[in-house]
Design an enzyme around this catalytic site. Structure first.
Site, PDB file in Angstrom:
ATOM      1  N   ALA A 267       0.748  -1.216   0.090  1.00 40.92           N
ATOM      2  CA  ALA A 267      -0.016   0.069   0.038  1.00 40.92           C
ATOM      3  C   ALA A 267       0.818   1.246   0.004  1.00 40.92           C
ATOM      4  O   ALA A 267       2.117   1.259   0.307  1.00 40.92           O
ATOM      5  CB  ALA A 267      -0.885  -0.025   1.136  1.00 40.92           C
TER       6      ALA A 267
ATOM      7  N   GLY B 135       0.204  -5.200   1.013  1.00 45.03           N
ATOM      8  CA  GLY B 135      -1.114  -5.054  -0.132  1.00 45.03           C
ATOM      9  C   GLY B 135      -0.632  -5.852  -1.418  1.00 45.03           C
ATOM     10  O   GLY B 135      -1.504  -6.194  -1.766  1.00 45.03           O
TER      11      GLY B 135
ATOM     12  N   GLU C 259      -1.013  -9.272  -0.549  1.00 46.82           N
ATOM     13  CA  GLU C 259      -2.711  -9.534  -0.236  1.00 46.82           C
ATOM     14  C   GLU C 259      -3.373  -9.615  -1.534  1.00 46.82           C
ATOM     15  O   GLU C 259      -4.153 -10.382  -1.691  1.00 46.82           O
ATOM     16  CB  GLU C 259      -3.151  -8.399   0.726  1.00 46.82           C
ATOM     17  CG  GLU C 259      -2.634  -8.655   2.045  1.00 46.82           C
ATOM     18  CD  GLU C 259      -2.868  -7.501   2.858  1.00 46.82           C
ATOM     19  OE1 GLU C 259      -3.734  -7.671   3.758  1.00 46.82           O
ATOM     20  OE2 GLU C 259      -2.588  -6.379   2.444  1.00 46.82           O
TER      21      GLU C 259
ATOM     22  N   GLU D 231       3.833  -5.242   7.623  1.00 46.10           N
ATOM     23  CA  GLU D 231       2.930  -4.158   8.321  1.00 46.10           C
ATOM     24  C   GLU D 231       3.537  -3.974   9.650  1.00 46.10           C
ATOM     25  O   GLU D 231       3.273  -2.937  10.243  1.00 46.10           O
ATOM     26  CB  GLU D 231       1.354  -4.570   8.134  1.00 46.10           C
ATOM     27  CG  GLU D 231       1.091  -4.066   6.588  1.00 46.10           C
ATOM     28  CD  GLU D 231       1.349  -5.411   5.715  1.00 46.10           C
ATOM     29  OE1 GLU D 231       0.543  -5.334   4.614  1.00 46.10           O
ATOM     30  OE2 GLU D 231       1.763  -6.602   6.046  1.00 46.10           O
TER      31      GLU D 231
END
Length: 259
Positions: free
Chosen positions: A64, A110, A113, A133
């Site tokens: 992200a 992300g 993911e 994270e």
């Protein structure tokens, strides 16, 4: 539709969705996630396989967008960002067609993911995967804690998430996260060759198989086998079932219509 941060290309029945922010290592910000969601929604019935990859040579998706996330100061805004990522990846996961992640570089946070939301992952020898994270003071927010656990098991998922480390493609294959590791120059060609094999089969049968696998995964064996029996029986009387069996008996390739 014109996109700024992604590319959606069609080659017959195969679509390739590329996260295309190479200067930002394809990091996922709000705009990119919104465009990704719109692109997935735009796929029509003529698309039978979706390949997801990253633009440039360094990254699939490096995570992200931390620069954007660092400006989030309050819980409601963070919740909204997480919901956007979850919604986009759940949409991808719910597609009735096969989805392939072609991980060509960094797939962190992300990005990992995103790959996890696909049906399976093929990786370049240069790929690195991880969920770092906790090193930023947060946890995976787009489904990583749940999808990773279901694929590699609870202990291995905890190890990866708690350490915040990254693993190379060979290790990812060893633990069952990645199916195959390819030279970088051969990655997309391999994904397309797998897609071509799928295109020879009944799209209706593939979508039914995918539904039964996903719905049965969290049920006990008896319930799951009930789903299989129902899916098997539902396909009889379809055009694809009649064509497939007729073609077999006539010793010719089947021509499926997905009906």
């Amino acid at each position: 539709m014109t996109y700024e941060n992604i590319r959606l290309e069609h080659d017959g029945a195969v679509a390739t969705l590329t996260i295309d922010r190479p200067k930002a290592l394809n990091a996922l910000n709000n705009k990119t996630l919104q465009e990704f969601e719109a692109a997935v929604k735009s796929l029509g019935a003529d698309t039978r396989v979706l390949i997801v990859t990253g633009g440039g040579e360094k990254a699939f998706v490096a995570g992200a967008d931390i620069a954007e996330m660092s400006s989030i100061a309050e819980h409601p805004e963070a919740q909204k960002f997480a919901e956007l990522g979850h919604r986009a990846f759940a949409l991808l996961e719910s597609l009735s067609i096969p989805t392939i992640a072609a991980v060509n570089g960094f797939a962190l946070g992300g990005g990992c993911e995103l790959a996890l939301a696909c049906d399976f992952i093929y990786a370049s020898e240069k790929a690195q995967l991880g969920l770092p994270e906790v090193g930023l003071g947060v946890i995976p927010g787009f489904g990583g804690t749940q999808r990773l656990t279901r694929i590699v098991g609870r202990a291995r998922a905890k190890e990866l998430i708690f350490t915040g480390g990254r693993i190379d493609a060979a290790k990812a294959k060893e633990i069952g996260l990645v199916l195959e590791v390819l030279p970088a120059a051969e990655l997309l060609a391999h994904c397309r060759s797998v897609a071509a094999k799928m295109l020879k089969n009944s799209p209706l049968a593939i979508s039914t198989a995918k539904r039964v696998i996903e719905q049965g995964a969290d049920k006990d064996l008896g319930e799951a086998n009930t789903l299989e029996r129902q899916g098997f029986a539902e396909l009889f009387g379809s055009d694809d079932q009649r064509e497939g069996m007729k073609a077999f008996l006539e010793k010719r390739p089947a021509v499926f219509t997905g009906k």
